[in-house]
Design an enzyme around this catalytic site. Sequence first.
Site, PDB file in Angstrom:
ATOM      1  N   ILE A 114     139.447   4.069 104.875  1.00  0.00           N
ATOM      2  CA  ILE A 114     139.770   4.577 106.230  1.00  0.00           C
ATOM      3  C   ILE A 114     138.926   5.844 106.412  1.00  0.00           C
ATOM      4  CG2 ILE A 114     141.630   5.053 107.854  1.00  0.00           C
ATOM      5  CD1 ILE A 114     143.564   3.729 105.971  1.00  0.00           C
ATOM      6  N   HIS A 115     137.606   5.599 106.537  1.00  0.00           N
ATOM      7  CA  HIS A 115     136.609   6.681 106.504  1.00  0.00           C
ATOM      8  C   HIS A 115     137.040   7.917 107.294  1.00  0.00           C
ATOM      9  CE1 HIS A 115     133.664   3.586 105.229  1.00  0.00           C
ATOM     10  NE2 HIS A 115     134.137   2.845 106.206  1.00  0.00           N
ATOM     11  N   ASP A 116     137.359   7.690 108.569  1.00  0.00           N
ATOM     12  CA  ASP A 116     137.551   8.820 109.481  1.00  0.00           C
ATOM     13  C   ASP A 116     138.824   9.602 109.162  1.00  0.00           C
ATOM     14  OD1 ASP A 116     135.243   7.979 110.662  1.00  0.00           O
ATOM     15  OD2 ASP A 116     136.248   6.883 112.273  1.00  0.00           O
TER      16      ASP A 116
END
Length: 317
Positions: free
Chosen positions: A246-248
Amino acid sequence: MTPTSTSRRMILDCDPGHDDAIAMLLALAQPVWTVEGISIVAGNTTLDNAVRAAGQVLTVAGQTHVPVRGGMAQPLVRPLRTAPNVHGETGLDGPVLPEPAVAPVDEHSVDWMLRLLGEARDAGETVEVAATGPLTNVAAVLRRDPTLAHAIERLVVMGGAINEGNTTPAAEFNVLVDPEAASIVFDADTEIVMVGLDVTHSAIFPGARFDELRALNTPVGTMAADLLDFFLRFHRQQYGLDGVPIHDACAVAALLRPEILQTRHLRVDVETASTFCDGRTVVDLWGVTGREPNVHVGTSIDVDAFTDLMMESLASY
Ligand code: BDR
Ligand code: CA
């Protein structure tokens, strides 16, 4: 003025996007932050789609008092490249979402940031910024007035990587979409933190835990689970993963709790003209350029702390 623990102000600049949507929910769940507004940039999808998606997320979360503004519809000098293979045509394919309950504010988000940061600078205050899309909006602000960097307490960017790419072998999506913007932002006169793929790909949120979100039996829990289900399709197919980075949300978590991200202060330059390496963040790990470090480069994240923060935050709605 350094903000106190109860007066932290933040801006989220994003391009929803499944992981941007989770990042929004994470940011909005923090009592220590006043989220001044959501600034939207074109990236994962068109600007209009991303503005709409942000409004839908806020509507489900009961956070429609938080203003959304649209910003740059195109990168600074290039045509827009979107990511329908990852996020679908709407940017948030997967969950069934309601119509946004409120319209976006009728002000360009670059004008808004110029105004907000200008007022903060003049008052000797600072605002924290998380940027989880292409850096077009932030670069447009800094290009117009580089001194506004002094009003940014810390800017955490989800983008780039030390060692890998996800859109080309050399480049990460957000930086590749607008490398000229990333180049401007990485040279800004404030604390820049880069949360790149090396970090986010080490923080895989397991598919087996999606049911815990669904079991919350809340609109946000269900939306988050549906978002992650859709996001998982790409990651399963592309990387053979049974979970998602969940990069962001990693970037927002690192802004909120800097201690969970290990960093090194290094020189980072962005490739803007290359056949194979366009959009690459060239990280000078060994100081061979002799140039001053400009970016605090994330090298690892406390995965348990990040995951706990995410679960607690999503459960708080
Ligand atoms: C980044 O690209 C986008 O698709 C995601 O939202 C994230 O910001 C990861 O490379
Ligand atoms: Ca994003």
